[in-house]
Design a protein around this motif. Sequence first.
Motif, PDB file in Angstrom:
ATOM      1  N   GLY A 134      15.086 -40.830 -16.786  1.00 24.71           N
ATOM      2  CA  GLY A 134      15.396 -42.247 -16.959  1.00 24.71           C
ATOM      3  C   GLY A 134      16.876 -42.441 -17.277  1.00 24.71           C
ATOM      4  O   GLY A 134      17.567 -41.498 -17.671  1.00 24.71           O
ATOM      5  N   THR A 150       5.164 -45.963 -16.665  1.00 24.10           N
ATOM      6  CA  THR A 150       5.943 -46.343 -15.488  1.00 24.10           C
ATOM      7  C   THR A 150       7.300 -45.642 -15.403  1.00 24.10           C
ATOM      8  O   THR A 150       8.028 -45.837 -14.437  1.00 24.10           O
ATOM      9  CB  THR A 150       6.161 -47.879 -15.484  1.00 24.10           C
ATOM     10  OG1 THR A 150       6.583 -48.261 -16.806  1.00 24.10           O
ATOM     11  CG2 THR A 150       4.892 -48.611 -15.135  1.00 24.10           C
ATOM     12  N   SER A 210       9.997 -42.069 -16.047  1.00 17.90           N
ATOM     13  CA  SER A 210      10.179 -40.744 -15.464  1.00 17.90           C
ATOM     14  C   SER A 210       9.201 -39.713 -16.064  1.00 17.90           C
ATOM     15  O   SER A 210       8.532 -38.975 -15.326  1.00 17.90           O
ATOM     16  CB  SER A 210      11.642 -40.336 -15.687  1.00 17.90           C
ATOM     17  OG  SER A 210      11.809 -38.967 -15.582  1.00 17.90           O
ATOM     18  N   ILE A 211       9.057 -39.695 -17.379  1.00 18.52           N
ATOM     19  CA  ILE A 211       8.064 -38.804 -17.990  1.00 18.52           C
ATOM     20  C   ILE A 211       6.662 -39.254 -17.589  1.00 18.52           C
ATOM     21  O   ILE A 211       5.781 -38.430 -17.345  1.00 18.52           O
ATOM     22  CB  ILE A 211       8.206 -38.791 -19.535  1.00 18.52           C
ATOM     23  CG1 ILE A 211       9.506 -38.094 -19.941  1.00 18.52           C
ATOM     24  CG2 ILE A 211       7.000 -38.136 -20.192  1.00 18.52           C
ATOM     25  CD1 ILE A 211       9.520 -36.600 -19.788  1.00 18.52           C
ATOM     26  N   TYR A 217       6.246 -51.501 -19.454  1.00 17.46           N
ATOM     27  CA  TYR A 217       6.922 -52.620 -20.122  1.00 17.46           C
ATOM     28  C   TYR A 217       6.960 -53.833 -19.195  1.00 17.46           C
ATOM     29  O   TYR A 217       6.409 -54.875 -19.500  1.00 17.46           O
ATOM     30  CB  TYR A 217       8.324 -52.204 -20.563  1.00 17.46           C
ATOM     31  CG  TYR A 217       9.000 -53.269 -21.383  1.00 17.46           C
ATOM     32  CD1 TYR A 217       8.481 -53.652 -22.616  1.00 17.46           C
ATOM     33  CD2 TYR A 217      10.133 -53.916 -20.912  1.00 17.46           C
ATOM     34  CE1 TYR A 217       9.076 -54.650 -23.362  1.00 17.46           C
ATOM     35  CE2 TYR A 217      10.745 -54.908 -21.656  1.00 17.46           C
ATOM     36  CZ  TYR A 217      10.209 -55.274 -22.881  1.00 17.46           C
ATOM     37  OH  TYR A 217      10.799 -56.266 -23.609  1.00 17.46           O
ATOM     38  N   ARG A 218       7.600 -53.673 -18.006  1.00 19.30           N
ATOM     39  CA  ARG A 218       7.620 -54.821 -17.107  1.00 19.30           C
ATOM     40  C   ARG A 218       7.516 -54.440 -15.626  1.00 19.30           C
ATOM     41  O   ARG A 218       7.545 -55.301 -14.766  1.00 19.30           O
ATOM     42  CB  ARG A 218       8.846 -55.689 -17.344  1.00 19.30           C
ATOM     43  CG  ARG A 218      10.184 -54.973 -17.247  1.00 19.30           C
ATOM     44  CD  ARG A 218      11.286 -56.015 -17.096  1.00 19.30           C
ATOM     45  NE  ARG A 218      11.464 -56.782 -18.330  1.00 19.30           N
ATOM     46  CZ  ARG A 218      12.549 -56.697 -19.098  1.00 19.30           C
ATOM     47  NH1 ARG A 218      13.519 -55.900 -18.784  1.00 19.30           N
ATOM     48  NH2 ARG A 218      12.656 -57.436 -20.185  1.00 19.30           N
ATOM     49  N   ASN A 219       7.355 -53.151 -15.340  1.00 19.13           N
ATOM     50  CA  ASN A 219       7.307 -52.717 -13.948  1.00 19.13           C
ATOM     51  C   ASN A 219       5.871 -52.830 -13.400  1.00 19.13           C
ATOM     52  O   ASN A 219       5.104 -51.863 -13.388  1.00 19.13           O
ATOM     53  CB  ASN A 219       7.820 -51.281 -13.827  1.00 19.13           C
ATOM     54  CG  ASN A 219       8.029 -50.854 -12.383  1.00 19.13           C
ATOM     55  OD1 ASN A 219       7.478 -51.470 -11.462  1.00 19.13           O
ATOM     56  ND2 ASN A 219       8.803 -49.800 -12.186  1.00 19.13           N
ATOM     57  N   GLY A 249       4.251 -45.885 -21.742  1.00 21.74           N
ATOM     58  CA  GLY A 249       5.489 -45.703 -20.976  1.00 21.74           C
ATOM     59  C   GLY A 249       5.208 -44.967 -19.685  1.00 21.74           C
ATOM     60  O   GLY A 249       6.006 -44.164 -19.210  1.00 21.74           O
ATOM     61  N   GLU A 262      13.121 -40.629 -29.982  1.00 16.09           N
ATOM     62  CA  GLU A 262      13.780 -41.634 -30.827  1.00 16.09           C
ATOM     63  C   GLU A 262      12.884 -42.054 -31.993  1.00 16.09           C
ATOM     64  O   GLU A 262      13.390 -42.409 -33.058  1.00 16.09           O
ATOM     65  CB  GLU A 262      14.160 -42.871 -29.999  1.00 16.09           C
ATOM     66  CG  GLU A 262      15.210 -42.595 -28.904  1.00 16.09           C
ATOM     67  CD  GLU A 262      14.579 -42.288 -27.543  1.00 16.09           C
ATOM     68  OE1 GLU A 262      13.406 -41.842 -27.496  1.00 16.09           O
ATOM     69  OE2 GLU A 262      15.265 -42.509 -26.521  1.00 16.09           O
TER      70      GLU A 262
HETATM   71  P1  NDP Z   1      12.246 -44.270 -18.461  1.00 17.74           P
HETATM   72  O1  NDP Z   1      13.318 -45.267 -18.684  1.00 17.74           O
HETATM   73  O2  NDP Z   1      12.110 -43.646 -17.134  1.00 17.74           O
HETATM   74  O3  NDP Z   1      10.834 -44.906 -18.869  1.00 17.74           O
HETATM   75  C1  NDP Z   1      10.695 -45.623 -20.060  1.00 17.74           C
HETATM   76  C2  NDP Z   1       9.289 -46.160 -20.199  1.00 17.74           C
HETATM   77  O4  NDP Z   1       9.210 -46.964 -21.390  1.00 17.74           O
HETATM   78  C3  NDP Z   1       8.860 -47.074 -19.055  1.00 17.74           C
HETATM   79  O5  NDP Z   1       7.485 -46.944 -18.882  1.00 17.74           O
HETATM   80  C4  NDP Z   1       9.202 -48.469 -19.593  1.00 17.74           C
HETATM   81  O6  NDP Z   1       8.451 -49.491 -18.957  1.00 17.74           O
HETATM   82  C5  NDP Z   1       8.788 -48.295 -21.033  1.00 17.74           C
HETATM   83  N1  NDP Z   1       9.460 -49.215 -21.972  1.00 17.74           N
HETATM   84  C6  NDP Z   1      10.757 -49.601 -21.953  1.00 17.74           C
HETATM   85  N2  NDP Z   1      11.014 -50.415 -22.983  1.00 17.74           N
HETATM   86  C7  NDP Z   1       9.857 -50.563 -23.671  1.00 17.74           C
HETATM   87  C8  NDP Z   1       9.477 -51.296 -24.822  1.00 17.74           C
HETATM   88  N3  NDP Z   1      10.342 -52.074 -25.499  1.00 17.74           N
HETATM   89  N4  NDP Z   1       8.193 -51.215 -25.254  1.00 17.74           N
HETATM   90  C9  NDP Z   1       7.301 -50.444 -24.580  1.00 17.74           C
HETATM   91  N5  NDP Z   1       7.603 -49.739 -23.481  1.00 17.74           N
HETATM   92  C10 NDP Z   1       8.864 -49.790 -23.032  1.00 17.74           C
HETATM   93  O7  NDP Z   1      12.458 -43.151 -19.582  1.00 17.74           O
HETATM   94  P2  NDP Z   1      12.094 -41.589 -19.522  1.00 17.74           P
HETATM   95  O8  NDP Z   1      10.748 -41.399 -18.951  1.00 17.74           O
HETATM   96  O9  NDP Z   1      13.239 -40.846 -18.956  1.00 17.74           O
HETATM   97  O10 NDP Z   1      12.066 -41.233 -21.077  1.00 17.74           O
HETATM   98  C11 NDP Z   1      11.006 -41.628 -21.930  1.00 17.74           C
HETATM   99  C12 NDP Z   1      11.167 -40.910 -23.258  1.00 17.74           C
HETATM  100  O11 NDP Z   1      11.055 -39.512 -23.030  1.00 17.74           O
HETATM  101  C13 NDP Z   1      12.533 -41.116 -23.907  1.00 17.74           C
HETATM  102  O12 NDP Z   1      12.368 -41.124 -25.291  1.00 17.74           O
HETATM  103  C14 NDP Z   1      13.313 -39.873 -23.507  1.00 17.74           C
HETATM  104  O13 NDP Z   1      14.309 -39.529 -24.452  1.00 17.74           O
HETATM  105  C15 NDP Z   1      12.202 -38.822 -23.503  1.00 17.74           C
HETATM  106  N6  NDP Z   1      12.463 -37.685 -22.650  1.00 17.74           N
HETATM  107  C16 NDP Z   1      12.614 -37.850 -21.303  1.00 17.74           C
HETATM  108  C17 NDP Z   1      12.836 -36.765 -20.473  1.00 17.74           C
HETATM  109  C18 NDP Z   1      12.920 -36.935 -18.995  1.00 17.74           C
HETATM  110  O14 NDP Z   1      12.951 -35.927 -18.267  1.00 17.74           O
HETATM  111  N7  NDP Z   1      12.940 -38.142 -18.455  1.00 17.74           N
HETATM  112  C19 NDP Z   1      12.994 -35.414 -21.036  1.00 17.74           C
HETATM  113  C20 NDP Z   1      12.785 -35.334 -22.456  1.00 17.74           C
HETATM  114  C21 NDP Z   1      12.542 -36.436 -23.227  1.00 17.74           C
HETATM  115  P3  NDP Z   1       8.936 -50.230 -17.572  1.00 17.74           P
HETATM  116  O15 NDP Z   1       9.369 -49.141 -16.642  1.00 17.74           O
HETATM  117  O16 NDP Z   1       7.686 -50.902 -17.099  1.00 17.74           O
HETATM  118  O17 NDP Z   1      10.033 -51.173 -17.916  1.00 17.74           O
END
Ligand code: NDP
Length: 376
Positions: A194, A10, A12-13, A36-38, A8, A115
């Motif tokens: 995100g 691509t 925010s984390i 995933y697709r970015n 993951g 999750e």
């Molecule tokens: P984003 O939506 O910014 O990023 C999600 C990432 O997951 C992207 O790399 C995306 O790829 C990838 N992804 C999406 N769907 C799938 C899939 N079906 N299979 C594999 N990869 C997938 O989310 P965040 O970074 O905000 O959050 C990520 C996790 O961290 C979440 O569980 C969130 O609850 C947790 N979290 C986030 C915080 C934050 O500050 N953002 C704080 C605390 C926890 P692509 O972009 O290429 O589509």
Amino acid sequence: MKGVAVLGATGSIGASAASVLERHADRFRVVALTGYRNVRRLAELERRLHPEQVVLVDDGVDAPSHWQSGREALLAAAERPDVDIVINAVVGAAGLEATLVALEAGKRLALANKESLVAGGPLVLAARERGGGELVPVDSEHSAILQCLQGAGDAEVRRLILTASGGAFRDWDLADLQGALPEHALQHPTWSMGAKITVDSATMANKALEVIEAHFLFGVFYEQVEVALHPQSIIHSMVEFVDGSVLAQVGFPTMELPVLYALTHPERLPDDGRRFDPVTASPLTFEALDPERYPTFALGVEAGRAGGTAPATFNAANEEAVSAFLERRLSFPGIADAIRHALDTVEVRPADSLAAVRRADAQAREAARTLIEQIS
Ligand code: NDP
Ligand code: MG
């Protein structure tokens, strides 16, 4: 040198992780990156971090020929022998298998993907037991608690107090929530994250997920976990000990610190992030959570207490409802309705196999979709 895989990457984390890994390139070697697709973002990260393996999970997208694609490649990245630490920053229950694979393979799992722990808590703990992996939270509240717990025995902890910003609608009139749109929900007061977790913060589904996460991570009863609204997001969480002493972890909101701590725990590395100043941070205020404003919170905590597959049901229904809200197919208050309907309809079973968790997940999505179609 520790080898790191960022799943993951691509998101925010993933961006916070990339900055941390770049700054500490003398300690960490980036071995694998997944998105995933970015494609564009992943290619940019590849140029910056020079991983050996790049995976794009969605195999329907055009990608450079030296990349791999598909879910199997994602899981393979999580168990490579040259990977010591897996950062799981995938969003949603889609991250569950990678969590299990990394722990089974004995890795340190720096877990942002809460999750997976919510949906499959007992499976995750069993995978850690079997594989000898290490589960270290990235979520800022849980990172705060872990830091406060250093040196403490289990019997010394009375209570965990998770703080919550209150999300985008903290100060809205309740009557206006019916008309709340995605662009309003995505204006988080203190954190840039995100889309899914930003909506989860507005409903407080996120805080319910975090209560369940704390239950599994720290082995505490639900009665021992409380939530306080703290609009400034400076105190990231607190631990109350049996003698009444309370420790808090404090700082300006940034996910880079919890990411770095998850990589180095129980040690700390010198780092040049933004320095804390209590005067600039003042005043710090706290409020009780209003159950009328955040009905989703109570639904999630009830699901946690019910145990078994109930948290998986809550999580999956929430994912469906949040997607529908973001696509303007569901009102903001409809998110709680869809989750309630799923929890009322889907039978709770023991969460004793991946199949059981997947079944609850699929049934919950189906139930939520049915209600969403009815009410929209
Ligand atoms: P984003 O939506 O910014 O990023 C999600 C990432 O997951 C992207 O790399 C995306 O790829 C990838 N992804 C999406 N769907 C799938 C899939 N079906 N299979 C594999 N990869 C997938 O989310 P965040 O970074 O905000 O959050 C990520 C996790 O961290 C979440 O569980 C969130 O609850 C947790 N979290 C986030 C915080 C934050 O500050 N953002 C704080 C605390 C926890 P692509 O972009 O290429 O589509
Ligand atoms: Mg959090």
